[in-house]
Design an enzyme around this catalytic site. Structure first.
Site, short mmCIF file in Angstrom:
data_model
loop_
_atom_site.label_atom_id
_atom_site.label_comp_id
_atom_site.label_asym_id
_atom_site.label_seq_id
_atom_site.Cartn_x
_atom_site.Cartn_y
_atom_site.Cartn_z
CE LYS A 143 -0.73 -4.28 5.07
NZ LYS A 143 -1.23 -2.98 4.60
N GLY B 86 -0.91 8.80 4.47
CA GLY B 86 -1.77 7.63 4.64
C GLY B 86 -2.64 7.63 5.89
#
Length: 249
Positions: free
Chosen positions: A70, A232
């Site tokens: 990321k 999540g």
């Protein structure tokens, strides 16, 4: 015979066979009749492979980005959205017709949207376990929600406390504890962040960015002490739908 325009999408990461994204988008394409659309995993050992993937897959329109790329993906992009630039992490890439790459962050959007319904006025401060790419989207969302936060790292540093420093008064001061690390992800489902779970109460929220397993040891231990818990999965769905809009705008 009408020719179906092929559009390819995919997930960029390492050791991602467990990932939700491929199944989610494949099912979406089937249910919503997006003919000619495919989604696949690009499981790579090094981020330096990205230019080769773009070159060899001319029908590629968009990529999701997961652990551990990321942050390291950013130098390989041609452009960043304003929010991705501020956050310093990217989990969505749009590929232009000319093969140019623009990075976005939809993690913060998914996290914010999924956390919001759990909040009340007593939830003023958050502890973010971990300091990787996922934690940056979380921090940005908390800023937008006007919730102050502190990072927790293996070693104390300028903007983070160490796990060893967490005690009863930490839990009195922080009402939201967020696991942004991969600790506890399948197949390592017996693992959990090393924090003193006995200090969780019904006034706390325990949020785990992990969605597989559905209930991690982190969530289970917090729930046993009365905390409100959330995994999540909703965050993932919200960020995936946001990514889909970006790829198709």
């Amino acid at each position: 015979m009408i020719e179906i325009v092929k559009k390819r999408f995919g997930l960029l990461g390492r050791n991602i066979s467990y990932s939700f994204s491929k199944g989610y988008f494949t099912e979406k394409f089937s249910n919503e009749n997006f003919e000619g659309c495919t989604y696949e995993n690009f499981d790579i050992q090094e981020i330096t492979t990205l230019p080769e993937i773009i070159r060899d897959n001319l029908e590629l329109k968009g990529l999701s980005v997961t652990i551990p790329y990321k942050e390291t993906v950013i130098p390989f992009l041609d452009k960043l959205s304003k929010k991705a630039k501020k956050i310093g992490a990217v989990n969505t890439i749009k590929v232009s017709k000319k093969g140019k790459l623009k990075g976005y962050n939809t993690d913060y959007f998914g996290f914010k949207k999924s956390l919001k319904p759990l909040l009340n006025k007593s939830h003023q401060r958050a502890l973010i376990l971990g300091t990787g790419g996922a934690s940056k989207g979380v921090a940005f969302a908390l800023d937008e929600l006007k919730i102050s936060y502190t990072f927790v790292s293996r070693e104390a540093k300028e903007n983070a406390i160490s796990y060893e420093a967490i005690n009863a008064s930490t839990f009195e001061n922080y009402q939201i504890i967020i696991n942004s690390t991969p600790v506890g992800t399948s197949p390592n489902i017996d693992a959990f962040p090393l924090i003193p779970y006995e200090y969780f109460t019904e006034k706390h929220i325990a949020y785990d960015l992990i969605y597989n397993p559905e209930e991690t040891q982190f969530l289970k231990k917090a729930k046993e002490r009365g905390a409100k818990t959330k995994n999540g999965l909703d965050m993932l769905i919200f960020q995936a739908e946001k990514a889909w809009k970006i790829w198709n705008k």
